[in-house]
Structures are given as C-alpha cells and as structure tokens.
Design an enzyme around this catalytic site. Structure first.
Site, PDB file in Angstrom:
ATOM      1  N   THR A 135     -14.596 117.821 -15.314  1.00 47.27           N
ATOM      2  CA  THR A 135     -14.900 116.255 -15.925  1.00 47.27           C
ATOM      3  C   THR A 135     -14.823 114.689 -15.964  1.00 47.27           C
ATOM      4  O   THR A 135     -14.638 114.768 -14.471  1.00 47.27           O
ATOM      5  CB  THR A 135     -13.842 116.739 -17.630  1.00 47.27           C
ATOM      6  N   ASP A 136     -16.174 114.153 -15.833  1.00 49.81           N
ATOM      7  CA  ASP A 136     -15.825 112.483 -15.224  1.00 49.81           C
ATOM      8  C   ASP A 136     -13.874 111.968 -16.369  1.00 49.81           C
ATOM      9  O   ASP A 136     -13.943 110.406 -15.579  1.00 49.81           O
ATOM     10  CB  ASP A 136     -17.268 112.047 -16.015  1.00 49.81           C
ATOM     11  N   GLU A 137     -13.637 112.589 -17.220  1.00 50.23           N
ATOM     12  CA  GLU A 137     -12.131 111.942 -17.233  1.00 50.23           C
ATOM     13  C   GLU A 137     -11.616 111.904 -16.158  1.00 50.23           C
ATOM     14  O   GLU A 137     -10.494 110.280 -16.296  1.00 50.23           O
ATOM     15  CB  GLU A 137     -12.357 112.496 -18.405  1.00 50.23           C
ATOM     16  N   TYR A 161      -4.683 115.389 -21.293  1.00 51.92           N
ATOM     17  CA  TYR A 161      -5.880 116.075 -20.633  1.00 51.92           C
ATOM     18  C   TYR A 161      -6.588 115.752 -19.382  1.00 51.92           C
ATOM     19  O   TYR A 161      -6.307 116.668 -18.310  1.00 51.92           O
ATOM     20  CB  TYR A 161      -6.829 116.296 -21.813  1.00 51.92           C
ATOM     21  N   LYS A 165      -7.198 118.322 -15.677  1.00 54.12           N
ATOM     22  CA  LYS A 165      -8.277 118.263 -15.075  1.00 54.12           C
ATOM     23  C   LYS A 165      -7.909 117.917 -13.704  1.00 54.12           C
ATOM     24  O   LYS A 165      -8.476 118.641 -12.601  1.00 54.12           O
ATOM     25  CB  LYS A 165      -8.809 117.651 -16.112  1.00 54.12           C
TER      26      LYS A 165
END
Ligand code: NAD
Ligand code: DAU
Length: 354
Positions: A135-137, A161, A165
């Site tokens: 993810t970009d997060e 989260y 990741k």
C-alpha cells in the site's frame, strides 16, 4: 497444468484479481488460500464453482504446516500475496491481528515459499515469482504541494496497519537480498469497485445513502486520497507479475486525487440520480464526526515507473469507475446484506486443496 497461488483471494481485491485472471481461457489455474475472516466472502467466488482451474483452501497464512502441504501438492509457479488485515480504523482499536497476519503471516509465507522454491529445478527456480501486494500508506502523509510518492519515497507509516504493511515490505525485500528469492512488491493507492466490504469509505457511503443513514466524515473532510478502480489495480498486478524485475518495487495509482468530501458529494449525486429520494439530496445526510487518530492528510502516487517500464496506465477515470461502482452496489444489495450479517461464514464452500 501450471498454477499460481493467491493468498487473500476471497477478499475485495483478491476476488477481483482471481475472477479477472480466469476470464482468459488459457490462464493458469489458481490455488486460492484464504482464512475467511469477516472481510472475505466465498459466495463471491461462487461463479467459479464449475471452473476446475479454481481450487479453494481455507488456510491461515500463519499456519506453516498447511502452507508447506499446499505448496508441495499444488507446486505453483508463482505466489501473489494479497492476504492481510486492511482496515485502518480496526488497526487503531485492535492492532494485534495486524501484527499477526501482516507481519508474522507474511514471514511464515516467505519461509514456506523459500523452502519450496529451493526444491525446484534451476529453470523453475529462476522463473518463479512471489508478488507482495502492498500500500501507499507505508510512505505516510504528503504536504499539500509535495509530488506524489515515487518508489524512492521514504517509509514513514502512521497507523498500526501502515506500520504492519511496512514491516512486511521490509521482510519481502530482505528475502530478495539475503536469499535471492525472486520477489516483486507493488504499493498501491486507494482501491474502489465491486465486492469491497462496506466498512471502507466508498461502499459505506453508498450503503448509508441508500438506507437514509448519516454519512460520517472524519475531521474536516479535506483529507485527500488517490483513487484507483480495482480492475486497473488487478491489471497492474498481472503486468508486474509477468514482466516486473525481481527485487524491484512498483507504485500503482489512479492519478485521481479527491478530498473525502468531494468523494461523498459525488456518491450522493449518483445515488440521487439512480434512486431519487422524495426528501431531497442525500447530501443532507453528511455528518462531520471526530477525526481518526493519526489520520494521514494526503496520499498521491507517481505511477511513472509502471507506465514507462511496463506500459500500464489506468483505463477508468474516477467518474466512470465511481458510476460503475454505485450501480454495482445498487444491483447487489443482497451481497451487502450477506457480508454484513456474517451469515456466509457458516458456509465454508468447497475445499479441494489438501
Ligand atoms: P480485504 O480486507 O478485503 O481482504 C483481505 C483478505 O485476506 C480476506 O479475504 C481475508 O479473509 C484474508 N485474510 C486475512 N487474514 C488472513 C490470514 N491470516 N490468512 C489467510 N487469509 C487471510 O483486503 P483488500 O482491500 O482486498 O486488500 C488486499 C491487499 O491489498 C492487502 O494486502 C492490502 O494491504 C492491499 N491494498 C489494499 C488497498 C485498498 O484500497 N483496498 C490498496 C492498496 C493495497
Ligand atoms: O491507500 C491505500 C489504503 O486505502 C489501503 O492500504 C487500505 O487497506 C484501505 O483500507 C485504504 O485505507 P484508507 O484509510 O485510506 O481507507 P478508508 O476507506 O478507511 O478511508 C478513506 C478516507 O475516508 C480516509 O481519509 C478516512 C475517511 N473516512 C473513512 C470512513 C470509513 C471517513 O471520513 N469516514 C468514514 O466513515
């Protein structure tokens, strides 16, 4: 016949990936490994029941023995790893599952895959790929005028989260550099489309707008996300799997930055158009609520590497993708009712794998 093994193939993106993959009659078979958490829905895959190329196994990626058995029996030529706990709000309230699945689960999968990969002959070992979907997060939050995240962006996760990741991305990277496992990593922006669990912004707002319930917007509603239609993400994953360079990472994004308020307004207007309400516009249901802790202000992706190296560009605009999505949710309200009731989890479905 060759196989690929997909983890998390009963979740939102995994379901779309597996069904899109099998549209091609020449495609390799899919071994679909999913624990079936609250976010999964095996009924969604019912359309594949008569397709012998689809094999489902209810398996936890933290279960090393089960993974070893599956890999030994199914002998996949590639693994595409979607399985994860994915909802930021849940990670704030109950982070333990995120550490377990996203970090320990990815580690367990890497260990099982590495052991299996070492049993392959030289040619098969070279051709093998493990694609880790991320993810970009992991890159944290952008300032208002910053350029979009490139593959060189610094990791700065802000939620449990995102941190879990990020940890999984680092493990995947280490398995390439330490053991030579041929891995690929993709970091994608916010997806939307059919089969997304109605806890995420877009399906939640569609469901609440239809039901006449409040539309809760965190903070001032001016946080920005870069939205990508799920079929475009799935195509990017197929492209990276087929032609990506082992050890490389690829950012995937839609080039569709919108504030949350803009997204919710657009949903209200589409629902009003497709299901007019005598009481007036659904925009009246918007309710500003306290902000999410650690709420990232802005995400945006620079997907230039994917465009230049693999020729991938998104095919849906935000307007075309959102229209399709709202229509899909209107046509599939029974699906929404079944996933939110949890009823489907009592029906496990077929399990051919072990
Ligand atoms: P989802 O929550 O809809 O589905 C996750 C799936 O993983 C579910 O079917 C669940 O049962 C399964 N799963 C969870 N724990 C498991 C375990 N221990 N063992 C086996 N299966 C398990 O998630 P999604 O939105 O489809 O996301 C899929 C992947 O894509 C995730 O890795 C996520 O981080 C990544 N991603 C998602 C988005 C997005 O906007 N949704 C964007 C970028 C990246
Ligand atoms: O960027 C990719 C990520 O996108 C994925 O890695 C995650 O798995 C996925 O859940 C998603 O994370 P977000 O936190 O961005 O998605 P969510 O749909 O939860 O929220 C989108 C934005 O809308 C965010 O700024 C928070 C806001 N929001 C969300 C909900 C559920 C609201 O204002 N109200 C809400 O009720």
């Amino acid at each position: 016949m060759a196989n690929i093994l997909v983890t998390g193939g009963a979740g939102f993106i995994g379901t779309n990936f597996v069904t899109d993959w099998l549209v091609d009659p020449q495609a390799d078979g899919v071994v679909n490994v999913d624990k079936l958490t609250y976010a999964a829905n095996l009924h969604t895959l019912a359309s594949l029941d008569r397709d012998e190329r689809h094999v489902f196994s209810r398996t936890d990626i933290c279960d090393r023995q089960a993974l070893d058995a599956l890999l030994a029996i199914q002998r996949p030529r590639a693994v595409v790893h979607f399985a994860a706990e994915t909802h930021v709000d849940r990670s704030i309230h109950e982070p333990a599952n995120f550490i377990e699945t996203n970090i320990v689960g990815t580690f367990t999968l890497l260990e099982a895959v590495r052991a299996y990969w070492l049993t392959l002959d030289r040619g098969a070992r070279q051709a093998f790929r493990l694609l880790h979907v991320s993810t970009d997060e992991v890159f944290g939050s952008l300032g208002p005028d910053d350029a979009g995240f490139s593959e060189a962006a610094v990791y700065a996760p802000n939620s449990p989260y995102a941190a879990s990741k990020a940890a999984s991305d680092h493990l995947v990277r280490a398995y390439f550099h330490t053991y030579g496992l041929p891995v690929l990593t993709t970091n994608c922006s916010n997806n939307y489309g059919p089969y997304q669990f109605p806890e995420k912004l877009i399906p939640l707002m569609i469901a609440n707008a239809l039901a006449g319930k409040p539309l809760p917007i965190y903070g001032d509603g001016l946080n920005r996300r870069d939205w990508l239609y799920v079929a475009d993400h799935c195509r990017a994953v197929r492209d990276v799997l087929a032609r990506g360079v082992p050890g490389e990472t690829y950012n995937i994004g839609g080039g569709n930055e919108r504030t949350n308020l803009e997204v919710v307004h657009a949903i209200c207007d589409l629902v009003d158009e497709m299901r007019p309400d005598a009481q007036g516009s659904r925009r009246r249901l918007i309710a500003f609520v306290p902000d999410r802790p650690g709420h990232d202000r802005r995400y945006a992706i620079d997907a230039g590497k994917l465009a230049h190296e693999l020729g991938w560009v998104p095919s849906e605009t935000f307007e075309s993708g959102l229209r399709k999505t709202v229509q899909w949710y209107l046509n599939n309200q029974a699906w929404v009712a079944s996933v939110t009731s949890g009823e489907y989890r009592h029906s496990i479905g077929r399990d051919y794998a072990t």
